[in-house]
Design a protein around this motif. Structure first.
Motif, PDB file in Angstrom:
ATOM      1  N   LEU A 117       0.851  -1.180   0.000  1.00 55.41           N
ATOM      2  CA  LEU A 117       0.000   0.000   0.000  1.00 55.41           C
ATOM      3  C   LEU A 117       0.887   1.229   0.000  1.00 55.41           C
ATOM      4  CD1 LEU A 117      -2.860   1.245   0.333  1.00 55.41           C
ATOM      5  CD2 LEU A 117      -2.502   1.096   2.781  1.00 55.41           C
ATOM      6  N   TYR A 118       0.657   2.138  -0.934  1.00 57.28           N
ATOM      7  CA  TYR A 118       1.459   3.356  -1.065  1.00 57.28           C
ATOM      8  C   TYR A 118       0.585   4.568  -0.779  1.00 57.28           C
ATOM      9  CZ  TYR A 118       4.673   0.237  -3.459  1.00 57.28           C
ATOM     10  OH  TYR A 118       5.512  -0.801  -3.769  1.00 57.28           O
ATOM     11  N   SER A 119       1.151   5.507  -0.023  1.00 57.48           N
ATOM     12  CA  SER A 119       0.422   6.715   0.311  1.00 57.48           C
ATOM     13  C   SER A 119       1.401   7.862   0.517  1.00 57.48           C
ATOM     14  CB  SER A 119      -0.402   6.491   1.576  1.00 57.48           C
ATOM     15  OG  SER A 119      -1.023   7.683   1.985  1.00 57.48           O
ATOM     16  N   GLU A 120       0.942   9.082   0.312  1.00 58.79           N
ATOM     17  CA  GLU A 120       1.794  10.247   0.543  1.00 58.79           C
ATOM     18  C   GLU A 120       1.951  10.510   2.034  1.00 58.79           C
ATOM     19  OE1 GLU A 120       3.643  12.208  -1.385  1.00 58.79           O
ATOM     20  OE2 GLU A 120       3.121  10.997  -3.105  1.00 58.79           O
ATOM     21  N   ASP A 121       0.884  10.342   2.770  1.00 64.71           N
ATOM     22  CA  ASP A 121       0.952  10.556   4.216  1.00 64.71           C
ATOM     23  C   ASP A 121       0.225   9.404   4.889  1.00 64.71           C
ATOM     24  OD1 ASP A 121      -1.546  11.267   3.375  1.00 64.71           O
ATOM     25  OD2 ASP A 121      -1.413  13.347   3.971  1.00 64.71           O
ATOM     26  N   GLY A 122      -0.407   9.621   5.982  1.00 66.84           N
ATOM     27  CA  GLY A 122      -1.039   8.552   6.744  1.00 66.84           C
ATOM     28  C   GLY A 122      -2.137   7.829   5.990  1.00 66.84           C
ATOM     29  N   VAL A 123      -2.462   6.661   6.479  1.00 67.47           N
ATOM     30  CA  VAL A 123      -3.488   5.827   5.875  1.00 67.47           C
ATOM     31  C   VAL A 123      -4.618   5.655   6.892  1.00 67.47           C
ATOM     32  CG1 VAL A 123      -3.980   3.554   4.930  1.00 67.47           C
ATOM     33  CG2 VAL A 123      -1.757   4.592   4.545  1.00 67.47           C
ATOM     34  N   PRO A 124      -5.866   5.889   6.493  1.00 64.32           N
ATOM     35  CA  PRO A 124      -6.977   5.710   7.430  1.00 64.32           C
ATOM     36  C   PRO A 124      -7.098   4.252   7.870  1.00 64.32           C
ATOM     37  CG  PRO A 124      -7.750   6.535   5.303  1.00 64.32           C
ATOM     38  CD  PRO A 124      -6.289   6.343   5.188  1.00 64.32           C
ATOM     39  N   GLU A 125      -7.540   4.064   9.090  1.00 62.60           N
ATOM     40  CA  GLU A 125      -7.670   2.703   9.621  1.00 62.60           C
ATOM     41  C   GLU A 125      -8.689   1.883   8.850  1.00 62.60           C
ATOM     42  OE1 GLU A 125      -8.370   2.720  13.823  1.00 62.60           O
ATOM     43  OE2 GLU A 125      -6.863   4.279  14.131  1.00 62.60           O
ATOM     44  N   ASP A 126      -9.725   2.523   8.331  1.00 60.77           N
ATOM     45  CA  ASP A 126     -10.769   1.802   7.610  1.00 60.77           C
ATOM     46  C   ASP A 126     -10.286   1.225   6.286  1.00 60.77           C
ATOM     47  OD1 ASP A 126     -12.514   2.417   9.607  1.00 60.77           O
ATOM     48  OD2 ASP A 126     -13.544   4.016   8.518  1.00 60.77           O
TER      49      ASP A 126
END
Length: 169
Positions: A117-126
């Motif tokens: 999983l790639y993201s710029e900042d945090g990832v929501p728990e859902d």
């Protein structure tokens, strides 16, 4: 009895002219009305922010072929995921801000369960829950067509999160 009325009238008129009495009689109720108005404004504003959450999109790249073109989706995540053909396109969309994150399913997903999983900042728990349910729904719909290990249904994701802003995993 007449003297008590005169004293009461004098005390009332004396206290009526004091600034502290006027503040207590009029200032505090006005202050309470202002607090209520601010709290209602904040509640209405937060309701608008909840509506913008429906605009959040996540992408995915499926090298394993588990998520077919007619992807089975949970009712809650109907428009949540967008399919991309390769990781470069998904990365461009992430950099452009069109999507908030994307996940890549490896070719050997059925054996390893690896999902990055790639993201710029945090990832929501859902998001983990949505990915989990998306994979379970799609794997379950294909159970008669392909050989699926039982442990892949019970534990569909071995997720590795990679944050691009810090390079952490």
């Amino acid at each position: 009895m007449n003297k008590i009325a005169i004293i009461a009238k004098r005390e009332y008129m004396y206290h009526l002219r004091r600034p502290s009495f006027l503040f207590a009689a009029f200032g505090i109720p006005i202050f309470i009305v202002i607090i209520f108005a601010l709290s209602i404004a904040v509640a209405v504003n937060s309701e608008d922010e909840v509506n913008t959450e429906s605009e959040i999109k996540y992408g995915y790249v499926d090298y394993s072929g588990v998520l077919l073109d007619d992807v089975v989706r949970e009712q809650d995540s109907n428009d949540l995921f967008v399919r991309y053909e390769d990781e470069a396109i998904a990365r461009e969309k992430l950099d452009a801000g069109d999507i908030n994150a994307y996940f890549v399913m490896a070719e050997d997903y059925m054996a390893s369960g690896k999902v990055n999983l790639y993201s710029e900042d945090g990832v929501p728990e859902d998001l983990y829950w949505y990915i989990n349910n998306l994979l379970i729904a799609n794997i379950s719909s294909q159970i008669e067509e392909i050989d699926i290990p039982a442990y892949r249904i019970s534990n569909p994701v071995d997720l590795t999160v990679r944050l691009n802003d810090s390079g952490r995993e």
